[in-house]
Design an enzyme around this catalytic site. Structure first.
Site, PDB file in Angstrom:
ATOM      1  N   ILE A 116       0.837  -1.195   0.000  1.00  0.00           N
ATOM      2  CA  ILE A 116       0.000   0.000   0.000  1.00  0.00           C
ATOM      3  C   ILE A 116       0.876   1.251   0.000  1.00  0.00           C
ATOM      4  O   ILE A 116       2.004   1.233   0.485  1.00  0.00           O
ATOM      5  CB  ILE A 116      -0.974   0.022   1.204  1.00  0.00           C
ATOM      6  CG1 ILE A 116      -0.217   0.161   2.527  1.00  0.00           C
ATOM      7  CG2 ILE A 116      -1.855  -1.217   1.231  1.00  0.00           C
ATOM      8  CD1 ILE A 116      -1.123   0.533   3.680  1.00  0.00           C
ATOM      9  N   CYS A 117       0.337   2.319  -0.574  1.00  0.00           N
ATOM     10  CA  CYS A 117       1.106   3.564  -0.659  1.00  0.00           C
ATOM     11  C   CYS A 117       1.050   4.296   0.674  1.00  0.00           C
ATOM     12  O   CYS A 117      -0.018   4.729   1.112  1.00  0.00           O
ATOM     13  CB  CYS A 117       0.559   4.451  -1.771  1.00  0.00           C
ATOM     14  SG  CYS A 117       1.397   6.036  -1.834  1.00  0.00           S
ATOM     15  N   LEU A 118       2.206   4.429   1.309  1.00  0.00           N
ATOM     16  CA  LEU A 118       2.290   5.113   2.601  1.00  0.00           C
ATOM     17  C   LEU A 118       3.072   6.413   2.474  1.00  0.00           C
ATOM     18  O   LEU A 118       3.276   7.127   3.459  1.00  0.00           O
ATOM     19  CB  LEU A 118       3.009   4.212   3.609  1.00  0.00           C
ATOM     20  CG  LEU A 118       2.362   2.859   3.916  1.00  0.00           C
ATOM     21  CD1 LEU A 118       3.342   1.968   4.648  1.00  0.00           C
ATOM     22  CD2 LEU A 118       1.124   3.059   4.756  1.00  0.00           C
TER      23      LEU A 118
END
Lengths: 173, 418
Positions: free
Chosen positions: A118-120
């Site tokens: 996931i894009c953090l």
């Protein structure tokens, strides 16, 4: 921390902070860090349960505690959507945050890197960096994964990219 | 009537002739398509003979032009390229065409159609791992290069172990003092992987070069990192220095970052040029070179290591570098003296009307460095000087008696169970 909702903020303050700056290659210090990780996770999970806000299960997948697997779920329109959850502790941990993966959603949203990571980048990485080494796995779930699910699951459901397991079962019949 | 017939016969002849040439071209193209690409055989020694069949004639000409002293030593060098993407693949091709001895390639990704706006990879390679596709192409371009590929993620504990082991493998050349490679090139697109390369190189004392292209695809940089001597990646991330942007907020390729074949090609070119200068010992090796394509601005600078760097391996290399200072000074002095003695003896100027004398630089340097903490009169420091920074991070609580790892694990499992 401006821009975060008050519930998340108050939850965050109750998760114990970590003190040992050690990664998986640091031997006894890593064991010490791992103990602190467990304490924070136990406190966070317990807190979620008592607040009726239970939303994940996570446990170490190997004795060294470098790989973690579990489940996380999100309730949207009174339906529960559950996903497999996994991540590795990076070799440069805690200088770099764990890259949380939801492999089932790989390719279904562009808010994701290859392999279901996931894009953090924007909402979480700067916070992690500023709070190194005090943040741990529990903080990554609370400030990294939870907001991601809250933002992405409704979009994924409404756009039809993911279906509830009951719907999927009936449509398959 | 006769005139017309004559003209038509001539036209027919011309058409017949062009038909024949067209048929021949069709034959050529079909045979070219059928045959597998012809591979040249390996070359034992690099020759400077100027003939069409010599792949190294133009490179060996660098010696004749007085740029490189001994070009052929490029075959003794090993270079590791981490990340075979827009920059790494092009850098690998450049080094392959230059006849580098050995290339180690690291990547865990596969080739995708979305990569086709950049150089090197071809549409028919979609679905292959980037390392496989690269080895396939590179070995066709130059079979003399020893290629090793590693399809793995270097940020995981296991991947990192394989990475450091492969860097230390000395089977290609036994003459290396430290590791088995001469230079590591970081061509990755994210902070985590850069930190992993930084960690490995700091631990091994391995010189490396970092490269990067901004997410808006219009600027980039390369940086030389010599552990202990120059800033490591954790001392001062380049983008913080260059633009004030926090490196950690950088977006990665997967999440809608832009990319251009031009910028990537320029950065790969700058990176390999610096690599060649470093390996073959010509020109000046740039410690940092930025590239701003909007203004065509190329800033350069030097960065000293941060004595408060958060990376402990970096601090160890810094200590070693300081300890080695007398030896370094002595060899530099010896070199200076050797150069001086080789020059003509005797006074440079016969008269010295103004009594000008040359004073040794090093003593002045020593005295000023002691005073570097002192400020000019009238100025005060805003923040206190952090003398005891290194002791600050000692953990406060050490009640390790009560907590047992197995007990904690069971406690979490119990919470997970219901």
């Amino acid at each position: 921390m401006e821009g975060w909702d008050t519930t998340t903020k108050s939850t965050l303050t109750q998760i114990p902070l970590l003190t040992t700056k050690a990664g998986p290659r640091d031997g006894a210090l890593w064991t010490q860090r791992l103990k602190e990780e467990y304490k924070a996770l136990i406190a966070y999970t317990g807190m979620n349960k008592s607040n009726d806000n239970d939303w994940f299960r996570i446990s170490a997948a190997n004795p060294e505690g470098t790989r973690w697997t579990g489940k996380c779920w999100y309730v949207h329109n009174l339906l529960k959507y559950e996903f497999d959850l996994q991540f590795d502790i990076p070799v440069t941990y805690p200088a770099t945050a764990p890259e949380i993966e939801l492999p089932e959603l790989d390719g279904k949203t562009h808010k994701m890197y290859r392999g279901g990571k996931i894009c953090l980048t924007v909402h979480f990485k700067p916070l992690w960096a500023k709070n190194c080494p005090r943040f741990g796995i529990a903080h990554a779930l609370c400030l990294g994964l939870a907001p991601w699910l809250a933002a992405e699951v409704p979009i994924l459901v409404d756009s039809g990219m993911i279906k509830h397991k009951d719907d999927a079962a009936t449509s398959a019949q | 009537m006769e005139e017309e017939l004559k003209g038509m016969v001539e036209d027919l002849q011309v058409l017949k002739g062009s038909l024949a040439t067209l048929e021949k071209r069709v034959q050529n193209v079909t045979s070219l398509a059928k045959t597998t690409p012809t591979r040249r055989s390996k070359v034992k020694d690099m020759s400077s003979e100027v003939i069409d069949s010599n792949p190294y004639s133009r490179l060996m000409a660098l010696q004749r032009m007085g740029i490189v002293e001994n070009y052929e030593q490029i075959r003794d060098f090993s270079v590791a390229i981490v990340g075979v993407g827009g920059v790494g693949s092009v850098a690998a091709e450049m080094l392959t065409r230059c006849g580098i001895g050995r290339l180690l390639l690291y990547d865990y990704d596969t080739v995708e159609l979305a990569n086709m706006n950049r150089l090197f990879f071809r549409p028919e390679q979609v679905g292959m791992t980037k390392t496989d596709a690269a080895v396939h192409t590179l070995s066709e371009i130059n079979p003399d290069v020893v290629l090793e590929s590693y399809t793995m993620n270097i940020t995981t504990v296991k991947g990192f172990e394989t990475f450091t082991e492969s860097l230390q493998n000395k089977k290609f050349s036994t003459s290396k003092h430290g590791t088995g490679v001469d230079l590591v090139l970081s061509c990755v697109d994210n902070y985590e992987a850069r930190m992993a390369v930084n960690q490995a190189c700091n631990e091994l004392g391995q010189t490396w070069m970092e490269s990067g292209v901004s997410e808006d695809a219009v600027s980039g940089h390369i940086q030389l990192l010599v552990p202990g001597e120059t800033a490591c990646f954790a001392c001062a991330p380049p983008l913080v220095v260059a633009s004030g942007v926090d490196e950690r907020t950088l977006k990665r390729e997967g999440v809608c970052a832009a990319s251009l074949p031009t910028t990537m090609g320029v950065v790969a070119g700058l990176l390999v040029q610096n690599t060649l200068k470093y390996l073959l010992g010509f020109g000046q090796v740039s410690p940092y070179l930025g590239y701003n394509s909007l203004k065509d601005f190329f800033p350069t600078m030097e960065m000293k290591p941060n004595p408060q760097c958060s990376n402990s391996a970096c601090l160890n290399r810094q200590k070693e570098y300081i300890l080695a200072k007398p030896a370094r000074d002595a060899s530099a002095k010896a070199k200076m003296e050797a150069e001086a003695s080789s020059q003509t003896e005797g006074p440079l100027h016969l008269d010295n009307e103004w009594n000008i004398s040359v004073v040794d630089d090093s003593e002045i340097e020593g005295s000023t460095s002691n005073k570097s903490d002192a400020l000019p009169e009238g100025l005060v420091r805003e923040l206190p000087i952090s003398d005891n920074y290194e002791n600050k991070m000692i953990p406060v609580e050490t009640n390790a008696v009560t907590d047992d790892l197995d007990y904690l694990r069971k406690q979490l499992d119990a919470l997970n169970a219901d």
